[in-house]
Design an enzyme around this catalytic site. Sequence first.
Site, PDB file in Angstrom:
ATOM      1  CD  GLU A  38      43.191   9.105  39.229  1.00 21.28           C
ATOM      2  OE1 GLU A  38      41.576   9.913  39.174  1.00 21.28           O
ATOM      3  OE2 GLU A  38      43.420   8.555  40.247  1.00 21.28           O
TER       4      GLU A  38
ATOM      5  CG  PHE B 137      43.535   5.050  36.674  1.00 23.31           C
ATOM      6  CD1 PHE B 137      42.360   4.917  35.783  1.00 23.31           C
ATOM      7  CD2 PHE B 137      44.109   4.182  37.649  1.00 23.31           C
ATOM      8  CE1 PHE B 137      41.298   3.435  36.230  1.00 23.31           C
ATOM      9  CE2 PHE B 137      43.394   3.036  37.813  1.00 23.31           C
ATOM     10  CZ  PHE B 137      41.734   2.716  36.740  1.00 23.31           C
TER      11      PHE B 137
END
Lengths: 269, 319
Positions: free
Chosen positions: B49, B74
């Site tokens: 991410e 996330f």
Amino acid sequence: MSNSEALALKIRQHTLDMTHLGGSSHIGSIFSIADVVAVLYRDIMQFESSNPDWDARDRFILSKGHAGAAVYAALAESGFFDVSKLRTHYQNGSVLSGHVSHKGVPGVELSTGSLGHGLPVACGMAYAAKLDQKTHRVFSILSDGECDEGSNWEAILFASHHKLDNLTVVIDHNKLQSIDTTDETLNLNPFPDKWISFGWQVKEVDGHDHVQLREALSVRQETGNKPLCIIAHTTKGKGVSFMENSVLWHYRSAQGEEYLAAKQELEKS
Amino acid sequence: MRDAFVEKLTELAENDPSIMFITADLGFGVFTEYAKRFPKQYLNVGVAEQNMTGVATGLALEGRTIFTYSIANFATLRCLEQIRNDAAYHNANITIVSSGGGFTYGSLGMSHHATEDIAIMRALPNIAVVAPGTAWETRYATEQLTQRPGVGYLRIEKGGNKEPHWAECQFELGKAITVKNGNDITLISTGGILTESILAAEKLSAQGISARVISMHTVKPIDRAAIIKAAKETKAIVTVEEHNILGGLGSAVAEVLTLEDVPKIKFGQIGLKDQYSSVVGDQGYLRSFYQLDHTSIVNKVLSLIGKTIPAESLRETII
């Protein structure tokens, strides 16, 4: 003295003054990359200082943002803004912050300062150039200590997976980080092998030898499709004898006799 | 909601080649068709991410309009500094799409419960924070966030209300939607939990209490006028969110009520009471367990305006 060597000296002289006037730190990290930055701005990168957003320009991201003064000096010496502005560095109300900033500073692509941010953004820029079939290159300078940050390794995987051969990373490998050596802090070795095993082409050079730097940086891929990592072996504080290889000069600002001595050494070089 | 997002994304990508969707390896099967149709406008960066957000910033700075996508925590918390320093500070045109607001992924455990994301995204300058209440709102929010320069946060749920919208209205970012008029009290909610607010309003109506229901899809910039109007025209405001009571919708509404010149009214919050949700269960079960469901909303309203809570409602609460 070549053009790039003259610029490297100018960068060291300006940044010694800048950090002296502002009482700011990181002179060791700045001197460490002065030669790499000078070769990039004099011999390698395509840009137009009168048109900083020129679409075909090469992109440059200083990921180790704490050495931003070197970039400000190179930009001023390349005509992006007046050299006199450098003296405002780190001062109240200045746009030239200690860590490199794009706001109000023509020629800076990305503000950085927190480590591990530059390479992912550089990957995005290189990926965009590939999609658009543009031929400019994307450069980023990272420090060796910065490679402790996991976000870099996400980007290192990404760059080779997507065959970003328009991307060049230069590692300022001076073997010192904030408190201790890289070996004692978090061992990076075998460092070149890590990059190779992640799918990059790796070249090791003396990071203060302009001929070596020029040769390594100017070569577009010969192994095809791989992003390029140049591990530049450098000396923290390079150019002023008492600053070299000392963690102290990550933080210390040259004042009084130390400033005068450093100034003299640079003049004689 | 997620289907509505994918439909709108597809439409946008068709009309604008600069639109690009980036996922951090989530959305199995959901984006297959999209990826096939628009290979140059789709990118799976893997489970990474931080890199996703950095790459998105680089692409956006080169002129693209980007969506990043993952499960809520996330896409936001894991890469918070990349969102702050890279995307938002550089005003990059990126919409961060969180699939699974609140307890959408209830049974998967607390790692997948998004219960602080609104507060955290709201604290960052230059970011619009949007949690649509319905699929209809999701479609418009998706489109309008791409038209707004800078970073947007779009918090959607996998399912959510799929019906056509109730009210005859236009969607505009930053403008609340009055789903139901009412004169006694106001329920302001954000996200799919709007359905609980509507159910609560129906129950209150049966007890002779007229509840206004507002869908505050945009938590930032918040619709101050709608809050001030509700404070002037009704006796109490209760905020409803599937999120911690700290820093989210309730806090945003309280800020307006405190800072603006409005009559002193009763104010209550429905939300997770500053705790991590460690109980396993589906979204409905967890709403009930953590007292975010319509029964809890009714009880909160009744206690605020000094009415007795009917025994029947109490029984529901205890269960």
